[in-house]
Structure formats: structure tokens, C-alpha cells
Design a protein around this motif. Structure first.
Motif, PDB file in Angstrom:
ATOM      1  N   LYS A  84      14.941 -13.905 -42.587  1.00 57.43           N
ATOM      2  CA  LYS A  84      13.938 -14.796 -43.173  1.00 57.43           C
ATOM      3  C   LYS A  84      12.584 -14.111 -43.250  1.00 57.43           C
ATOM      4  O   LYS A  84      11.864 -14.216 -44.252  1.00 57.43           O
ATOM      5  N   ALA A  85      12.223 -13.378 -42.178  1.00 54.65           N
ATOM      6  CA  ALA A  85      10.939 -12.678 -42.161  1.00 54.65           C
ATOM      7  C   ALA A  85      10.930 -11.508 -43.142  1.00 54.65           C
ATOM      8  O   ALA A  85       9.950 -11.280 -43.850  1.00 54.65           O
ATOM      9  N   ALA A  86      12.045 -10.772 -43.194  1.00 54.44           N
ATOM     10  CA  ALA A  86      12.115  -9.586 -44.053  1.00 54.44           C
ATOM     11  C   ALA A  86      12.057  -9.940 -45.532  1.00 54.44           C
ATOM     12  O   ALA A  86      11.575  -9.149 -46.344  1.00 54.44           O
ATOM     13  N   THR A  87      12.554 -11.128 -45.882  1.00 57.67           N
ATOM     14  CA  THR A  87      12.631 -11.518 -47.296  1.00 57.67           C
ATOM     15  C   THR A  87      11.536 -12.500 -47.703  1.00 57.67           C
ATOM     16  O   THR A  87      11.562 -13.027 -48.818  1.00 57.67           O
ATOM     17  N   VAL A 130      27.198 -10.033 -45.176  1.00 59.94           N
ATOM     18  CA  VAL A 130      26.535 -11.068 -44.385  1.00 59.94           C
ATOM     19  C   VAL A 130      25.200 -11.450 -45.019  1.00 59.94           C
ATOM     20  O   VAL A 130      24.847 -12.632 -45.088  1.00 59.94           O
ATOM     21  N   ALA A 131      24.465 -10.463 -45.501  1.00 61.01           N
ATOM     22  CA  ALA A 131      23.151 -10.721 -46.101  1.00 61.01           C
ATOM     23  C   ALA A 131      23.269 -11.580 -47.355  1.00 61.01           C
ATOM     24  O   ALA A 131      22.489 -12.527 -47.556  1.00 61.01           O
ATOM     25  N   GLU A 174      19.587  -5.141 -47.251  1.00 62.58           N
ATOM     26  CA  GLU A 174      20.485  -5.745 -48.234  1.00 62.58           C
ATOM     27  C   GLU A 174      20.038  -7.156 -48.592  1.00 62.58           C
ATOM     28  O   GLU A 174      20.178  -7.592 -49.745  1.00 62.58           O
ATOM     29  N   ALA A 175      19.476  -7.871 -47.624  1.00 59.11           N
ATOM     30  CA  ALA A 175      18.969  -9.217 -47.899  1.00 59.11           C
ATOM     31  C   ALA A 175      17.805  -9.157 -48.889  1.00 59.11           C
ATOM     32  O   ALA A 175      17.694  -9.984 -49.794  1.00 59.11           O
ATOM     33  N   VAL A 176      16.933  -8.160 -48.714  1.00 60.43           N
ATOM     34  CA  VAL A 176      15.839  -7.952 -49.657  1.00 60.43           C
ATOM     35  C   VAL A 176      16.408  -7.639 -51.046  1.00 60.43           C
ATOM     36  O   VAL A 176      15.951  -8.179 -52.058  1.00 60.43           O
TER      37      VAL A 176
END
Length: 271
Positions: free
Chosen positions: A24-27, A136-137, A207-209
Motif C-alpha cells: 500500500k505504501a509502495a504504490t 501475489v502483487a 511488481e505491485a508498482v
């Protein structure tokens, strides 16, 4: 690693070691960018048309088909197994029902998606083969987003399109989830239990980004496609021979969309 470091803190201080909090923080910045695109703002204002929604469904189908096939194939992988909930979360069958409702029984022949959607699907299949933990991301970004905003966007869609029944809105419905909030808590707990090395965790955050960036690219690709077609439609007929239009199914499709759309709205759902 930069994403990993930036995910350790948010505006209020320490984020913590939970993977869900770190994602959540990274994206955060990417999420804000996606929510403030013209596409998402139009959707939230209830300015979606039937043609827009049909195009959205096409891209969602291709994305979820790739994601869920890779999740199914890697269901026993130690990073995938804890967050594998096909009965509760799978969207492909719901999207197929919606596509058949709006496009007819031969909807598979009518689905056209932009290159960015194809790239998104290719990325999902690549990591499914080579680095399943990165799924997962994408699963977190998409499914928890659907559960968070699905009910609201479902109502907006129904009202905007003037739909009397829920037919065509299966994508927003989760009959296997009685309480979205409780299920999201369970999902985050399962995800936080996944054992990852620091290197693997950093890769998941990156990967989430990328997942958000891939979505934004899909929006941009659709806008560019329709913008080009709009300019073409507005040209004098002697500058756009009918023979060229007849020879290009893709151009026919985009021109047809432009006759019905001024902009194209696609939803990104808040986590």
C-alpha cells in the motif's frame, strides 16, 4: 530496492513489516495517479456509457483470464497457496456472462483489446512461468480493489447505463464473500504470512508498482486509439477513402467507438 526502502515509511511514520502495508505504501503515488486519470474521474461521476463499459469488460476479461490461469497453474506454490481463493474471488466466469449479455453468444469473435492489455496479459504469464511469487502483487492489487470499490462502482454502472436488473453486472458481484471487509482482513492476513526473502519481498513491491503502471498504460492506449480514430472521422471524406476503412477491421471498430464516445472510461478500484 528503492521501492522497498520507500515502503518502510508513510507520512505518519513507520509502515511495518506486513507485506500488505508495504504494498500500500509502495504504490501510494501510483494509486493516486490512476485514480485521477480522466478515465477514473469520468467513471466516478457516472459518465460511463454502454460502449465504454463493453470495452472495459473486454480488457478486464483478458487480464483476469491470464491472472487466473496462472494462479490455477501455481496453486500449490508456497507464495500462491495462502492467497488462492478461486471459489470466492475468480472473475473470469462472471466476465464471460457479462460479455455474452452485451455482445451475444459469439462475443469471443468481437473482443478487441489494445496492445497495452496484451502486454499486461503477457507479463502475468511470464511471471507465472518464471516467478510465481510475483503473482501475489497482481492478485492483491486487483482482487482487493474489486472488493473495496466493486459495490459502489456496480451501482454507478447500473444507474449510468439505466439497467433495471443485475444482468451484465456479474463482475461486481461476489456471491462467495458474505462480508467484503472481513474477507479482506483474512486475505491480508494470509498474504502477510507468506514467507519471502528480503529480495523476493522487494521484487513483489516492485511488481505491485508495475501492476498500477500496466493499468495506466491500458487507459492511455485506449485513449490514443480513440483519439486517432476521432481525428480520422472528423477528416473530410476525400482524405479518408472508404476502401481503407473496409480493409481494416480494427479501424472500423475504433471509428465505431468514436461515433459513440467522446472519452473512454475505465475503472481502477480503491484498495
Amino acid at each position: 530496492m528503492d521501492t522497498m526502502k520507500s515502503a518502510r515509511k508513510d507520512d505518519a511514520g513507520e509502515v511495518g513489516s506486513d507485506l500488505s502495508e508495504q504494498i500500500k505504501a509502495a504504490t501510494k503515488d501510483n494509486h493516486v495517479r490512476a485514480e485521477n486519470t480522466q478515465l477514473m474521474l469520468s467513471y466516478q461521476k457516472g459518465q460511463i456509457t454502454l460502449v465504454q463499459y463493453k470495452v472495459l469488460l473486454c480488457s478486464l476479461y483478458e487480464i483476469y483470464k491470464a491472472l487466473e490461469e496462472e494462479l490455477d497453474r501455481n496453486a500449490s506454490h508456497p507464495a500462491v497457496a495462502p492467497i488462492y481463493f478461486p471459489q470466492e474471488l475468480a472473475r473470469v466466469e462472471s466476465l464471460e456472462r457479462d460479455l455474452e449479455h452485451f455482445w451475444g453468444s459469439e462475443w469471443r469473435k468481437k473482443v478487441i483489446v489494445p496492445a497495452a492489455t496484451q502486454r499486461y496479459g503477457q507479463r502475468l504469464r511470464k511471471i507465472g512461468r518464471e516467478n510465481p511469487e510475483l503473482l501475489v502483487a497482481h492478485a492483491y492489487t486487483r482482487y482487493l480493489g474489486d472488493l473495496s470499490g466493486g459495490q459502489v462502482l456496480g451501482k454507478i454502472t447500473q444507474k449510468s447505463l439505466g439497467l433495471i436488473s443485475k444482468d451484465g453486472l456479474s463482475f461486481f458481484q461476489f456471491p462467495g464473500v458474505s462480508s467484503p471487509n472481513r474477507f479482506k482482513q483474512l486475505y491480508r492476513s494470509r498474504m502477510n504470512s507468506i514467507e519471502l526473502t528480503e529480495e523476493e519481498k522487494a521484487a513483489v513491491l516492485e511488481e505491485a508498482v508495475l501492476a498500477f503502471e500496466l493499468n495506466i498504460q491500458v487507459f492511455d492506449d485506449l485513449q490514443k486509439m480513440l483519439s486517432v480514430a476521432t481525428e480520422t472521422v472528423n477528416q473530410p471524406s476525400d482524405r479518408f477513402p472508404a476502401a481503407i476503412l473496409r480493409s481494416s477491421p480494427i479501424l472500423q471498430y475504433t471509428v465505431g467507438l468514436c461515433l459513440a464516445l467522446a472519452t473512454i472510461g475505465v475503472g481502477i478500484y480503491a484498495l
